[in-house]
Design a protein around this motif. Structure first.
Motif, PDB file in Angstrom:
ATOM      1  N   ASN A 232       0.945  -1.193   0.286  1.00 33.28           N
ATOM      2  CA  ASN A 232      -0.080  -0.160   0.075  1.00 33.28           C
ATOM      3  C   ASN A 232       0.635   1.568  -0.184  1.00 33.28           C
ATOM      4  O   ASN A 232       1.971   1.246   0.944  1.00 33.28           O
ATOM      5  CB  ASN A 232      -1.012  -0.228   1.226  1.00 33.28           C
ATOM      6  N   LEU A 233       0.715   2.235  -1.483  1.00 34.98           N
ATOM      7  CA  LEU A 233       1.450   3.308  -0.914  1.00 34.98           C
ATOM      8  C   LEU A 233       0.208   4.390  -0.757  1.00 34.98           C
ATOM      9  O   LEU A 233      -0.498   4.394  -0.774  1.00 34.98           O
ATOM     10  CB  LEU A 233       1.635   3.993  -2.804  1.00 34.98           C
ATOM     11  N   SER A 234       1.257   5.219   0.461  1.00 37.31           N
ATOM     12  CA  SER A 234       0.128   6.696   0.866  1.00 37.31           C
ATOM     13  C   SER A 234      -0.359   7.071  -0.654  1.00 37.31           C
ATOM     14  O   SER A 234       0.594   7.618  -1.140  1.00 37.31           O
ATOM     15  CB  SER A 234       0.800   7.201   1.899  1.00 37.31           C
ATOM     16  N   VAL A 235      -1.359   7.747  -0.167  1.00 36.57           N
ATOM     17  CA  VAL A 235      -1.349   8.979  -1.281  1.00 36.57           C
ATOM     18  C   VAL A 235      -0.573  10.558  -1.766  1.00 36.57           C
ATOM     19  O   VAL A 235      -0.936  11.052  -2.181  1.00 36.57           O
ATOM     20  CB  VAL A 235      -3.274   9.817  -0.937  1.00 36.57           C
ATOM     21  N   PHE A 236       0.296  10.525  -0.593  1.00 35.44           N
ATOM     22  CA  PHE A 236       0.857  11.827  -0.512  1.00 35.44           C
ATOM     23  C   PHE A 236       2.054  11.882  -0.300  1.00 35.44           C
ATOM     24  O   PHE A 236       2.781  12.677  -1.204  1.00 35.44           O
ATOM     25  CB  PHE A 236       1.629  11.560   1.180  1.00 35.44           C
ATOM     26  N   LEU A 237       3.094  10.085  -1.205  1.00 35.10           N
ATOM     27  CA  LEU A 237       3.443  10.073  -2.012  1.00 35.10           C
ATOM     28  C   LEU A 237       4.091  10.438  -3.240  1.00 35.10           C
ATOM     29  O   LEU A 237       4.620  11.016  -3.806  1.00 35.10           O
ATOM     30  CB  LEU A 237       3.755   8.558  -2.368  1.00 35.10           C
ATOM     31  N   LEU A 238       2.642  10.983  -3.579  1.00 33.56           N
ATOM     32  CA  LEU A 238       2.929  11.781  -5.390  1.00 33.56           C
ATOM     33  C   LEU A 238       3.787  13.005  -5.063  1.00 33.56           C
ATOM     34  O   LEU A 238       3.775  13.250  -5.983  1.00 33.56           O
ATOM     35  CB  LEU A 238       1.656  11.606  -5.814  1.00 33.56           C
ATOM     36  N   ASN A 239       2.734  13.209  -4.230  1.00 30.54           N
ATOM     37  CA  ASN A 239       3.370  15.328  -4.301  1.00 30.54           C
ATOM     38  C   ASN A 239       4.731  14.963  -4.019  1.00 30.54           C
ATOM     39  O   ASN A 239       5.697  16.355  -3.672  1.00 30.54           O
ATOM     40  CB  ASN A 239       3.091  15.614  -3.004  1.00 30.54           C
ATOM     41  N   VAL A 240       4.935  14.438  -2.243  1.00 29.01           N
ATOM     42  CA  VAL A 240       6.636  14.467  -1.987  1.00 29.01           C
ATOM     43  C   VAL A 240       7.342  13.624  -3.177  1.00 29.01           C
ATOM     44  O   VAL A 240       8.805  14.888  -3.189  1.00 29.01           O
ATOM     45  CB  VAL A 240       6.444  13.081  -0.911  1.00 29.01           C
ATOM     46  N   VAL A 241       7.346  12.941  -4.105  1.00 31.03           N
ATOM     47  CA  VAL A 241       7.958  13.058  -5.221  1.00 31.03           C
ATOM     48  C   VAL A 241       8.455  13.809  -5.966  1.00 31.03           C
ATOM     49  O   VAL A 241       9.648  13.707  -6.331  1.00 31.03           O
ATOM     50  CB  VAL A 241       7.926  10.944  -5.769  1.00 31.03           C
ATOM     51  N   VAL A 242       7.321  13.686  -6.050  1.00 31.60           N
ATOM     52  CA  VAL A 242       7.344  15.488  -6.880  1.00 31.60           C
ATOM     53  C   VAL A 242       8.092  16.335  -6.740  1.00 31.60           C
ATOM     54  O   VAL A 242       9.029  17.039  -7.578  1.00 31.60           O
ATOM     55  CB  VAL A 242       6.247  15.780  -8.116  1.00 31.60           C
ATOM     56  N   VAL A 679      -4.403  20.256  -0.409  1.00 35.46           N
ATOM     57  CA  VAL A 679      -4.415  19.273   0.725  1.00 35.46           C
ATOM     58  C   VAL A 679      -2.996  19.668   2.449  1.00 35.46           C
ATOM     59  O   VAL A 679      -2.250  20.404   1.409  1.00 35.46           O
ATOM     60  CB  VAL A 679      -3.903  17.869  -0.126  1.00 35.46           C
ATOM     61  N   MET A 680      -4.184  20.143   3.013  1.00 34.69           N
ATOM     62  CA  MET A 680      -3.113  21.172   4.243  1.00 34.69           C
ATOM     63  C   MET A 680      -1.714  19.471   4.286  1.00 34.69           C
ATOM     64  O   MET A 680      -0.824  20.977   4.842  1.00 34.69           O
ATOM     65  CB  MET A 680      -4.101  21.089   5.443  1.00 34.69           C
ATOM     66  N   PRO A 681      -1.702  18.943   4.745  1.00 37.39           N
ATOM     67  CA  PRO A 681       0.157  18.346   5.084  1.00 37.39           C
ATOM     68  C   PRO A 681       0.845  18.390   4.093  1.00 37.39           C
ATOM     69  O   PRO A 681       1.910  18.472   3.864  1.00 37.39           O
ATOM     70  CB  PRO A 681      -0.537  16.489   5.172  1.00 37.39           C
ATOM     71  N   VAL A 682       0.196  17.938   2.224  1.00 30.50           N
ATOM     72  CA  VAL A 682       1.621  18.556   1.545  1.00 30.50           C
ATOM     73  C   VAL A 682       1.269  19.851   1.622  1.00 30.50           C
ATOM     74  O   VAL A 682       2.866  20.512   1.125  1.00 30.50           O
ATOM     75  CB  VAL A 682       0.345  18.601   0.355  1.00 30.50           C
ATOM     76  N   LYS A 683       0.478  20.647   1.751  1.00 26.60           N
ATOM     77  CA  LYS A 683       0.788  22.815   1.397  1.00 26.60           C
ATOM     78  C   LYS A 683       1.821  22.533   2.811  1.00 26.60           C
ATOM     79  O   LYS A 683       2.465  23.853   2.608  1.00 26.60           O
ATOM     80  CB  LYS A 683      -0.837  23.142   2.263  1.00 26.60           C
TER      81      LYS A 683
END
Length: 734
Positions: A232-242, A679-683
């Motif tokens: 399972n990969l977190s939905v937050f992974l996409l933003n962090v990788v980019v 998305v607050m954590p990404v922000k």
């Protein structure tokens, strides 16, 4: 190492066409799968092995609790009667049962409706909800959610109805993260191109770092897609990788291209490539290694989101290093002097810049300037004491998402913001209905009810009208009485396990709730207790992080010191770098609290996502070290030539100020663009990284570095004889 890097440079030039062709094939192949990465992202990543997970499994296996639940929230229109409201809910339940939802196990409604379980408690103060239980994991609910959403579009014509629940919130988080990513790229990449044009003056040179950054990200996403098929990969992974991949890939390429253009003025193309790989390439390896280790340190924490982000980050760092050391030299070998074509801005000399003149001023008054910088950093740390960390929940979504609006209404009305609900599975030695087991369970229930933090206990005793252990045992021995008790006993017991539900008069997010579940978990009154519910989930996550964060810090600090020790052959410089990095990061955390918890600059007031401090520390500590390597390596080269510490500091700053400032500006632009996402954590992560780099590029590099270099003089370069740097042939990265 120099000989190996020199050989790598020769290979990059000699096999330039083959290397570009191989990279092109790899990127094209991986890009196909990169586009599919969002489809395998599931949940926020706060999953770990522990009692909470064990209880959830037992609830499903032994007590028939559904794996996933969706909620339909109904809001009563003041213009419609109670009968009309009830009819609308009944109609909606019948539609849900008729559309063929996969693995639908049961429906609970506030009114009698087509075989649904009736529970009047599901209506309160003009709000009602219907619970749909499924025998599917939340991540597999996508098809059901889509079907329901289509049906709701028609039902909404007749009344107010909204869909929420964990599976919907997870799906919306994934959607919002992808929208955020597109928005951040549209903001960040054009501005990054402008910064690169200001740094290089030409479109070709400016475009190369962007190409390398995009290739690093696309390749990483393609590889991560295959990991997503296995875990399972977190939905937050996409933003962090980019975010990390673009920033690192562009930065590494920026510094490499800059060195190549400098060497091209004095050497032919082949020699310029070789020297660039040997010098800039060496620094890229040291810098990338620092970032890699910072990310790897998160693997100590056995919570999925930390392991997933560490995996994704380490992968993108590797691709950034590989593309910078292989693809970029091959491209530059093909371009040669054409790297300076399509010039649209006239390059200005790097010496005599405002930044350099300011550094000279700092070195004239090093004590005063260092003291002022430290006062600013220490003052910025003050808000840290008010930091409130929380596992990201529904409030991570943008405020306009229906699933968030509905859940917050449900939570306020039916759960209460200052009560925490949890479940307990009480395991006795004998079957739960045996007299000895009932006696132990009754004693446990009484002790729970007497706890000052407990508001209510639901048990076989409370649900049978307050019968005691002996009375229930006697009733169970009578077939007629046993039949009357059967619904309660069958629902709350399974062999030697008994289900208890407890309400605490405290917020589920409070430390009190975490302390309470920790103290009750285990043996109590001769009964083994397993506790579930959000308070237990919260407690296990916090305890795991608190237990392992020390190991993370030890690895990051220790490894960084050793890497810089080997890079500079100096005892003092690595220590200064670590202290300055730590100070700037602590100042960043203070400012984040000030901005987000106080809701400044138009931000929605919110607590800090639990993973933010660890992510920022792990990522930015390596990135800050990155600039330290590029800057100090040039200063060191000049010092070895001149023997004058002050001259080396000023000349090193002169030669690197423009390009490192550009690199920092790009990092700030790429990560800061996520401040405009929803998305607050990404922000919070984007703003935090951008702030940390800004502080590093201004207060640390403009004030602390030159003042400390001045104050320590020749002591900056002291090292034991066995550690001293190899001969004068060593060069730097610029």
């Amino acid at each position: 190492m120099l000989r190996g890097m020199s050989n790598l440079g020769e290979i990059g030039y000699r096999y330039r066409k083959s290397i570009v062709a191989i990279w092109l094939a790899i990127v094209l192949a991986l890009s196909v799968f990169a586009l599919q990465l969002p489809s395998v992202l599931k949940g926020n990543g706060f999953v770990m092995k522990g009692t909470y997970a064990d209880v959830n499994q037992l609830l499903h296996d032994r007590f028939g609790v559904n794996k996933s639940t969706l909620l339909l929230l109904f809001e009563q229109d003041t213009n419609k009667s109670e009968e009309q409201f009830q009819a609308f809910i009944t109609q909606s339940v019948e539609r849900m049962q008729a559309i063929g939802l996969e693995s639908l196990q049961g429906v609970t409604a506030p009114y009698k409706a087509n075989g649904a379980l009736q529970d009047p408690a599901l209506y309160k103060d003009g709000l009602a909800y219907v619970s749909l239980g499924f025998d599917l994991e939340a991540g597999d609910m996508g098809a059901n959610i889509d079907i329901i959403q289509l049906e709701l579009a028609e039902l909404k014509k007749s009344g107010s109805i909204m869909l929420t629940g964990s599976p919907v919130i997870e799906q919306d988080l994934n959607t919002a993260s992808q929208e955020d990513l597109t928005r951040a790229e549209m903001l960040g990449l054009p501005v990054a191109l402008v910064v690169l044009l200001l740094a290089f003056g030409g479109l070709v040179a400016a475009g190369l770092p962007l190409v390398i950054g995009l290739i690093s990200v696309a390749s990483t996403m393609g590889v991560l897609y295959f990991f997503g098929l296995q875990m399972n990969l977190s939905v937050f992974l996409l933003n962090v990788v980019v975010m990390l991949g673009l920033a690192l890939g562009i930065d590494f390429a920026l510094l490499f291209v800059n060195r190549f253009r400098q060497e091209l003025k004095r050497h032919n193309v082949q020699e310029a490539v070789r020297i660039s790989v040997m010098t800039a390439g060496e620094s890229i390896i040291f810098s990338g290694l620092c970032v890699f280790i910072g990310l790897a340190a998160m693997l100590f924490i056995q919570v999925d989101i930390f392991k997933v982000i560490a995996l994704g980050g380490m992968t993108v760092v590797l691709f950034s290093i590989l593309s910078a050391l292989t693809l970029l030299p091959a491209l530059l070998s093909l371009l040669g002097h054409r790297v300076n074509s399509l010039m649209i801005l006239k390059e200005k000399p790097e010496r005599g810049s405002i930044w350099l003149r300011f550094a000279g001023l700092v070195m004239k008054r090093p004590i005063v300037m260092a003291a002022l910088a430290l006062i600013i950093l220490l003052a910025s740390m003050i808000p840290i004491r008010d930091m409130v960390l929380r596992v990201p929940g529904t409030d991570s979504l943008p405020a306009n998402y229906e699933s968030r609006i509905a859940f917050e209404k449900y939570e306020r009305t039916f759960l209460g913001q200052h009560t925490a609900s949890l479940v307990m599975i009480a395991e006795t030695e004998a079957a739960a209905v045996e007299p000895a087991s009932l006696a132990a369970l009754h004693k446990l229930a009484d002790r729970l009810a007497a706890d000052p933090l407990v508001g209510n206990v639901e048990s076989p005793f409370s649900l049978t009208g307050g019968l005691g252990a002996e009375e229930i045992a006697a009733a169970l021995a009578d077939p007629t009485a046993a039949a009357a008790l059967a619904p309660v006993i069958e629902r709350l017991t399974s062999d030697n396990m008994t289900l208890l539900k407890v309400r605490l008069d405290v917020s589920p997010y409070d430390r009190q709730a975490r302390d309470w579940v920790r103290s009750w978990d285990g043996e109590n009154e001769g009964v083994k207790l397993l506790i579930g519910g959000y308070p237990k989930f919260n407690q296990e996550i916090f305890d795991e992080i608190e237990a392992k964060v020390g190991y993370c810090l030890a690895l990051i600090l220790g490894a960084t010191y050793l890497i810089l020790l080997l890079a500079f052959r100096s005892v003092l410089i690595p220590l200064k770098a670590i202290i300055m990095n730590a100070l700037s990061l602590c100042a960043t955390f203070g400012i984040i609290v000030w901005i987000f918890q106080n809701g400044l600059f138009g931000m929605e007031p919110s607590n800090i996502a639990l993973f933010i401090p660890i992510f920022i520390f792990s990522i930015v500590f390596g990135l800050s070290t990155d600039y330290e390597v590029f800057l100090i390596s040039r200063i060191q080269e000049i010092y070895h030539t001149t023997g004058d510490n002050d001259q080396a500091t000023l000349e090193g700053l002169a030669l690197t100020s423009k390009i490192i400032t550009s690199a920092a500006a790009i990092m700030i632009v790429i990560t800061g663009a996520f401040a405009f996402t929803g998305v607050m954590p990404v922000k919070q992560l984007g703003v935090g990284i951008a702030l940390a780099i800004l502080i590093d590029a201004t207060i640390v590099r403009m004030v602390l570095v030159p003042s400390m270099m001045k104050l320590f003089g020749a002591w900056n370069w002291w090292a034991p004889r066995w550690l001293r740097r190899r001969g004068k042939g060593a060069t730097s990265s610029h």
